[in-house]
Every structure is written in C-alpha cells, then in structure tokens.
Design a protein around this motif. Structure first.
Motif, mmCIF file in Angstrom:
data_model
loop_
_atom_site.group_PDB
_atom_site.id
_atom_site.type_symbol
_atom_site.label_atom_id
_atom_site.label_comp_id
_atom_site.label_asym_id
_atom_site.label_seq_id
_atom_site.Cartn_x
_atom_site.Cartn_y
_atom_site.Cartn_z
ATOM 1 N N LYS A 115 0.874 -1.158 0.000
ATOM 2 C CA LYS A 115 0.000 0.000 0.000
ATOM 3 C C LYS A 115 0.918 1.216 0.000
ATOM 4 O O LYS A 115 1.939 1.224 0.706
ATOM 5 N N VAL A 116 0.597 2.237 -0.797
ATOM 6 C CA VAL A 116 1.507 3.383 -0.920
ATOM 7 C C VAL A 116 0.778 4.716 -0.770
ATOM 8 O O VAL A 116 -0.443 4.815 -0.979
ATOM 9 N N ALA A 117 1.545 5.731 -0.402
ATOM 10 C CA ALA A 117 1.120 7.122 -0.587
ATOM 11 C C ALA A 117 1.667 7.570 -1.927
ATOM 12 O O ALA A 117 2.792 7.217 -2.296
ATOM 13 N N ILE A 156 -0.400 -2.771 -6.577
ATOM 14 C CA ILE A 156 -0.065 -1.857 -5.473
ATOM 15 C C ILE A 156 -1.252 -0.922 -5.229
ATOM 16 O O ILE A 156 -1.782 -0.319 -6.164
ATOM 17 N N GLU A 157 -1.645 -0.826 -3.969
ATOM 18 C CA GLU A 157 -2.843 -0.060 -3.619
ATOM 19 C C GLU A 157 -2.453 1.343 -3.138
ATOM 20 O O GLU A 157 -1.484 1.506 -2.401
ATOM 21 N N THR A 167 6.055 10.846 -6.354
ATOM 22 C CA THR A 167 6.630 10.379 -5.095
ATOM 23 C C THR A 167 5.796 9.223 -4.577
ATOM 24 O O THR A 167 4.564 9.320 -4.533
ATOM 25 N N LEU A 168 6.458 8.150 -4.209
ATOM 26 C CA LEU A 168 5.775 6.984 -3.645
ATOM 27 C C LEU A 168 6.353 6.660 -2.273
ATOM 28 O O LEU A 168 7.575 6.635 -2.117
ATOM 29 N N THR A 169 5.490 6.407 -1.307
ATOM 30 C CA THR A 169 5.923 5.951 0.019
ATOM 31 C C THR A 169 5.245 4.621 0.317
ATOM 32 O O THR A 169 4.013 4.521 0.205
ATOM 33 N N ARG A 170 6.041 3.632 0.677
ATOM 34 C CA ARG A 170 5.429 2.362 1.086
ATOM 35 C C ARG A 170 4.865 2.526 2.495
ATOM 36 O O ARG A 170 5.583 2.864 3.430
ATOM 37 N N LEU A 171 3.569 2.288 2.623
ATOM 38 C CA LEU A 171 2.890 2.553 3.891
ATOM 39 C C LEU A 171 2.816 1.317 4.772
ATOM 40 O O LEU A 171 2.588 0.209 4.297
#
Lengths: 335, 335
Positions: free
Chosen positions: B254-256, B286-287, B308-312
C-alpha cells in the motif's frame, strides 16, 4: 507544445479519470461522464448547488465540488461550455427535492445551455434558479454590467451558497445569498503570456514578451489595455484603480481578497502581488477579513494573475469562514 | 522574462511580506526575517520540527509550516541554502525544551549550514537531531543512496514527523518516524522546460522544445536521460520503471502517492499523469492509501512533474491521515 498529455483530443476524459481516481468522494453520473458530483450530493431536503463551464481552468470548476460547496458540476471541453444535457444531468445529481441553484459565469454558450437545461429540469419537476456571475470588472463598463464575464469571483459565490445550503437554507435564501455574494464582488486579471489548447497546438492569441495585458479574459479575451510590464507594486495599484471605484469599495470596508495565478505564475509571485495589494488596501483604509492565494481559477499555462475583492458584511463573512473541503478550497480546523 | 515581481534581487523579501500578510498564523523571528514559524511553535514539552532550503520551490518549504507539521523554517535565497544562523534561529523558534528534529534535503549547502547550526544550538543547550532526505531515485544509483537529493518526499517526512510530535512523541521517536518515512519513499521528476531565476534573468539550463529530461533535479541538475517527449501514459511507466524496483515496491504494498507539478504545468495535466500512474500501480498490484495532486514542491515556472511513492505501514498511514493545516497540505474533516 511540450506537455503531460496523451491524445490532445482526449485531455478532458483523461483528466476526469485522474480526478476520479484521486478523489473517491467524487463520482461521475452513471449515464454521463461529463457530470461529476460529490457523494453527498442530492441529500434529501438540502438545496443543491450546481456549476459548470469549460475545462482548462482547473481547479475551477470541478475542484469546487465538495463538502459544503458545489454538489455537482457540468464539465465542458477546454474553454467550451458543457452541453445543456450535462447541465440538466448535474441538476438531477444535485437535487434533493429542495431545488437547485445553478451558479455559473456569464458566457454565451453557458447562458444558452443553462437555459435549455432549465427547461429539461422543469419537465423533470426540478426547480432550478440560476445566478449568473459578472464579476470581471474589466470586461465591460459599469453601466453594462450584464455584459461582464464571470471569473474567480464565482468561487466566493459557490462558497457562500454552499455554506447556506449546508445550514439548511431554502432555495430562495441560497439564491439570494449567492446573488448578494457576486454582486459584492469584483475581479480583474493581468496576462503576461498566452496559453495553448492541446487540441489546437498553438496559442489563439499572443502577448508580446515584456508586455502585460490588463483586464485579459480567461480565454484570452482582449483586456482594457496592453502596456509594458510594470513592477508588481504598480500592477497591484493598476488593478485596484479599476476595482475599488467600480463597486465602489470604500474606507472602512472589510473585504475578502483572492489572488489567483493563471496557471504558470509561481506561487512566489502570487504572494508578492498579494503583499502589494494588501499594502494598497491598508492605505485605502480597507481591511482584509478573508483571503486565499494560489492557483484558484486558471487558464491552462497562461502566465498572469487575477485579483478578486468581495465587500463583506456579517452574513458573507460567516459564510466564507464556514468549514468546507474540496480540491480548490478547504476551510476549517485541523485539530 | 515577464514576471510578477518588483526588484529581482528582493523577490524573497517581497514574497515573505506577502505570505506574512496573508497568514496571520505565521510570524518572522524578531531578529531574523529569514526564519518563519507557526504561532504554536516552541510549545513547552513538544518536539519541534524544523526544515529549510532555498526559495523558488513554493509551497515548499515555508508552506509546510503549520499545525501538526513543521514548526519553523529557515528561508534561503532562490535555489540557495539558508544561512547556518537562520537554521540555528529556526531551532530556537521551534524548541519547546523537548528538542528539535531538523528534516531537510541532501544538498551540499544545506548539509554544511545545518551542521554549523547544530553546533550553535548545542551551545544554546538545544538538542537537535537531523534527518537528511535522499528520496530522488534518479540522482544517484541505489548503492550510492547517500548522494541522492531530497525532493517532494520531504513532504511525507514532515507530515509524519509533525503528526508524531503533535501526539506527544519524544525526539527519538519523532526522528525514528521521520527516518522511516523518508527511507520508505522514492521520487522522480520529468522536466519539460527550464526556469529562470529573476535575479539572473535567463535560464541556467535548457530543455529543447519537444524534449523531456527524465530525472531532472529541482534546480535543473542533469537527469538520467533526455529523450523526445512521450505521452503521459509512457511518462508514468518510465517513472515507475525507476521507482518500483528501487525501494523495491512490491505486489500487495500500500503506498502514498504524490504527484506534483514543477510550477507551470496545469493541474489538468497533473491529474492526467495521476490517472496513468494509478493505472500502472493497479496493474502492479499496489494499492494507493493516501494521495495528493498539485503544485506541492516546485521550481519556479519549470514545466514538468514529479512522482513520489511511500510504502505505507499502519504507523505511516495513521500519521499521514492525522489532521494538519498549512499552505501546502491540509488533512482533516470539514464539518
């Protein structure tokens, strides 16, 4: 033209796909992809708020669909009115049995299509009352105010009407508040460069480098005058010289002030202009009671700025400070 | 250069004047106009959050000073680091006795000045722990991650740290959360046109019309490759081809997702790109759990976009959804 698009003829479709993916609180009408509404739209007994217009002005119009704001929007092609059918479908999406206020800007296509849509709504038994924004002070002289275009002042109208509807006002009350808001509002823009509709591929008007066009319209409509670009301080003065006497705004007034970039103007420069406008207003004895700075109502990648002033009374001030949430404007407490 | 400015050498001063006029919740330090803090900064017992960097990236950095976000910011000239003195004064403004987390991007000038400022803070008895952002995946190979620049991923770091500090975390906890946030984050940009520093008057780099520069830095630092501009769909794919294997992000994550314009790119196009990135992520399993689209971190009037992607995980997700309010980002309920 070097842009972030796919097929230039499908930029509106592609944008809507992105907006709906990013904002689960928004949804397209089942049978009309050019109508987008908030999930709370059509709430029983609450007056619905509809707007609509050409695309390319983002976050206007779709970005003002939100909580305590616009319920549904009709989405046009770039710089073209939505169809009458789309306005009519937006009325359906927004109606909760208490009627719909259609709050839009004064452009020939929108006027025609809203009129037709209202006839369709009448057949469907939906009561719709329109309010047409004429806040662009540069687009016609004061004695021909009905010829003036609607620009960023529409945001004030939507915000005020949305707050009233959220608080349970009747259709007549919402319409009266929206009318009062836009009648208390004046806007003017300065353009520094043209913009290019992707499907056309070249600008349909030009501004010479080093020139500024005072009073330019959101689609490149000619302004009051073209002159060499002046410092921000003098831009502010030039814009207020048109706006202040027009309403008129007077010493002792309290105002809402919106400074919007037209698309490509950095936020830094929008704040520089804000500072200069705030100085001029202070000198004129006018107090700022509500303000926003940012790309609020744009024209693709046009460079330039607009200034919008609303003379506030208690009622307008309260409505502007009422909490709301959307892509284009959010008001409310964080904690 | 046709711009909304006064003296090109004073754009930062003029911008700060406008920002302070528009935002009464922000204030300049009494003895240092290049330090701006939130009125709640320095609250006794709460960890302070400081950042800083060159101007011209608005709303970064100053626009992330806010409630449950950054407490104080050191403001540099355009594209130049703030002074060590300004960082040190920002530490003072933010300190409430529980120490300060200095969360900034990896640039030589900022590294040097933060280091010197930390020595000054030590003499003042303020405990400061730095976290340096290296989220720009295009700026160095994975094995040289310490050489990478910090870009829009800093927003995630500020947001997460601000939420932790607001909830009473200790300095070590805030720093650990900030570090975890930025280590889980990767960014990449595509530039479509250059930008001009007002005091210079001409661009210090060029992008040929019709070309795009993949991996361009926020100050025009060279990217990975220059190629003919491709459709938004292929831009999204190209950017994710670098980002996804780098962390790596994997099926089931899950990502931001932050999509930012670089200044002159219309919001319409940012949403077009968002739609394409969202499609690619869905295909990759990827959600998206949090997202923002807009001019979040810019470079004057550069055209282009960043992703920008952040793995949550649960902790990052909760921190991102914690209410906050600032010019650059607001999270929270309207009603």
């Amino acid at each position: 033209m070097n842009r972030v698009i796919n097929n230039p003829d499908l930029v509106v479709e592609d944008m809507l796909r992105g907006i709906l993916a990013a904002h689960p609180e928004l949804r397209a009408a089942a049978d009309n992809p050019r109508v987008v509404s908030h999930v709370n739209a059509g709430q029983k007994g609450r007056v619905g708020i509809v707007t609509g217009g050409g695309s390319g002005h983002e976050p206007a119009f779709i970005g003002y669909v939100g909580e305590h704001l616009v319920d549904a929007v009709a989405v046009g092609e770039i710089f073209s009115s939505p169809t009458a059918k789309s306005f009519a479908d937006a009325f359906k999406a927004a109606d909760g049995g208490a009627g719909v206020a259609c709050l839009y800007g004064n452009y020939a296509g929108d006027n025609m299509n809203v009129k037709m849509a209202m006839r369709m709504a009448e057949r469907d038994g939906i009561r719709v009352v329109p309010v047409v924004a004429n806040d662009d002070a540069a687009s016609a002289p004061p004695e021909e105010i009905a010829k003036r275009r609607g620009v960023a002042g529409e945001i004030v109208m939507w915000k005020v009407a949305g707050a009233c509807a959220a608080q349970g006002a009747s259709l007549d009350e919402v319409v009266s508040a929206a009318r009062h808001a836009i009648e208390s509002t004046r806007s003017i823009g300065i353009g520094l460069s043209a913009c290019t509709i992707p499907a056309v591929g070249k600008a349909n008007f030009t501004i010479k480098d080093g020139d500024m066009e005072v009073g330019i319209g959101h689609h490149g409509e000619p302004g009051i005058e073209v002159q060499r670009t002046v410092p921000a301080k003098d831009m502010a003065k030039r814009m207020l010289d048109t706006l202040l006497p027009d309403l008129p705004f007077a010493r002792g007034d309290k105002v809402a002030l919106l400074v919007s970039g037209l698309g490509a103007t950095p936020l830094m420069e929008q704040y520089i202009l804000y500072g200069e406008v705030a100085d001029c207003l202070r000198e004129a004895g006018i107090e700022i009671g509500f303000s926003r700075v940012g790309n609020l109502f744009t024209s693709l990648e046009m460079m330039g700025v607009t200034v919008t002033l609303t003379r506030l009374d208690e009622r307008l001030s309260r409505a502007l400070h009422h909490p709301c949430r959307s892509i284009g404007i959010t008001v409310g407490d964080a904690a």
